[in-house]
Write an enzyme that holds these catalytic residues in place. Structure first.
Site, PDB file in Angstrom:
ATOM      1  N   SER A  98       0.866  -1.177   0.000  1.00 45.48           N
ATOM      2  CA  SER A  98       0.000   0.000   0.000  1.00 45.48           C
ATOM      3  C   SER A  98       0.907   1.233   0.000  1.00 45.48           C
ATOM      4  O   SER A  98       2.137   1.114   0.004  1.00 45.48           O
ATOM      5  CB  SER A  98      -0.920  -0.019   1.229  1.00 45.48           C
ATOM      6  OG  SER A  98      -0.148  -0.162   2.403  1.00 45.48           O
TER       7      SER A  98
ATOM      8  N   GLU B 190       7.511   2.511  -8.815  1.00 48.46           N
ATOM      9  CA  GLU B 190       6.205   2.911  -9.373  1.00 48.46           C
ATOM     10  C   GLU B 190       5.771   1.953 -10.490  1.00 48.46           C
ATOM     11  O   GLU B 190       5.212   2.360 -11.514  1.00 48.46           O
ATOM     12  CB  GLU B 190       6.260   4.354  -9.911  1.00 48.46           C
ATOM     13  CG  GLU B 190       6.784   5.381  -8.920  1.00 48.46           C
ATOM     14  CD  GLU B 190       5.904   5.580  -7.700  1.00 48.46           C
ATOM     15  OE1 GLU B 190       4.771   5.075  -7.675  1.00 48.46           O
ATOM     16  OE2 GLU B 190       6.371   6.242  -6.752  1.00 48.46           O
ATOM     17  N   ALA B 191       6.027   0.667 -10.252  1.00 46.57           N
ATOM     18  CA  ALA B 191       5.778  -0.351 -11.277  1.00 46.57           C
ATOM     19  C   ALA B 191       4.299  -0.527 -11.591  1.00 46.57           C
ATOM     20  O   ALA B 191       3.941  -1.139 -12.601  1.00 46.57           O
ATOM     21  CB  ALA B 191       6.382  -1.683 -10.845  1.00 46.57           C
TER      22      ALA B 191
ATOM     23  N   CYS C 159      -6.574  -0.690   6.614  1.00 43.18           N
ATOM     24  CA  CYS C 159      -7.058  -2.057   6.437  1.00 43.18           C
ATOM     25  C   CYS C 159      -8.375  -1.978   5.648  1.00 43.18           C
ATOM     26  O   CYS C 159      -8.979  -0.910   5.523  1.00 43.18           O
ATOM     27  CB  CYS C 159      -7.269  -2.734   7.790  1.00 43.18           C
ATOM     28  SG  CYS C 159      -8.670  -2.101   8.724  1.00 43.18           S
TER      29      CYS C 159
HETATM   30 ZN   LIG Z   1      -7.942  -0.614  10.357  1.00 45.27          ZN
END
Ligand SMILES: [Zn+2]
Length: 192
Positions: A10, A88-89, A182
């Site tokens: 992320s 930055e693939a 999440c």
């Molecule tokens: Zn969370």
């Protein structure tokens, strides 16, 4: 046999830091590397990979028209390469991911790609979709949500920290435009 690797994460998980550390490990042993980053990411000026903890390095720029195989092969002819690292693939095209696979298979150079898995709507980026399908080795660089769970989603926020639900996939702002969350907290923010 050289492999195509995909390190996905992320936002703000430290992938550029991880890339630059790997690059340093090769160079420390006197090995040649070639660094790439996306031309559309001009946060740090042209052709630089910058990590949030202060490391940085020059990099070649790719856009949708770059022939990755030809560019790497030309460099490899001039100075034999031990590794190619791509930041930055997620912005690679599917064709470019096939080209990078060809570099690993036909030129015998390991390819280390680093990218964001999904966009602010939870959709795969084209480069990440191709890499998830084609890479020999998948590895997740982990970071945590504010609740302590693993952060897998990227919430795009406005200046007041409110969730943005619509917009272009490749609209690039600073790191402060995104919050890694999440899935549960991402969904809560998107439905608010
Ligand atoms: Zn969370």
């Amino acid at each position: 046999m050289a492999k195509l690797y995909f390190y996905y994460s992320s936002m703000n998980a430290g992938k550029s830091t991880t890339l630059l550390q790997s690059d340093f490990n090769y160079r420390e042993r006197g090995m040649e590397t070639m660094l790439w980053t996306a031309a559309l990411d001009d946060r740090y000026g042209q052709g630089r990979i910058v990590s949030r903890i202060g490391l940085e390095a020059q990099a070649h720029l790719f856009d949708g028209a770059t022939d990755m195989f030809a560019a790497i092969a030309a460099q490899h002819d001039a100075t034999p390469l031990s590794c190619v690292l791509v930041d930055e693939a997620q912005f690679l095209t599917e064709a470019q991911v096939w080209q990078l696979g060809g570099v690993a298979d036909r030129l015998g150079i390991p390819i280390l790609c680093y990218g964001i898995r999904t966009d602010f709507q939870g959709q795969l980026f084209p480069g990440s979709a191709a890499l998830l399908g084609l890479a020999d080795t998948l590895s997740e660089i982990k970071t945590i949500c504010e609740c302590g769970r693993k952060a897998t989603m990227n919430l795009r926020v406005d200046g007041q920290g409110r969730a943005i639900r619509q917009g272009d996939q490749t609209e690039i702002g600073g790191n402060d435009r995104y919050v890694a969350l999440c899935r549960r907290h991402f969904v809560e923010q998107m439905q608010r």
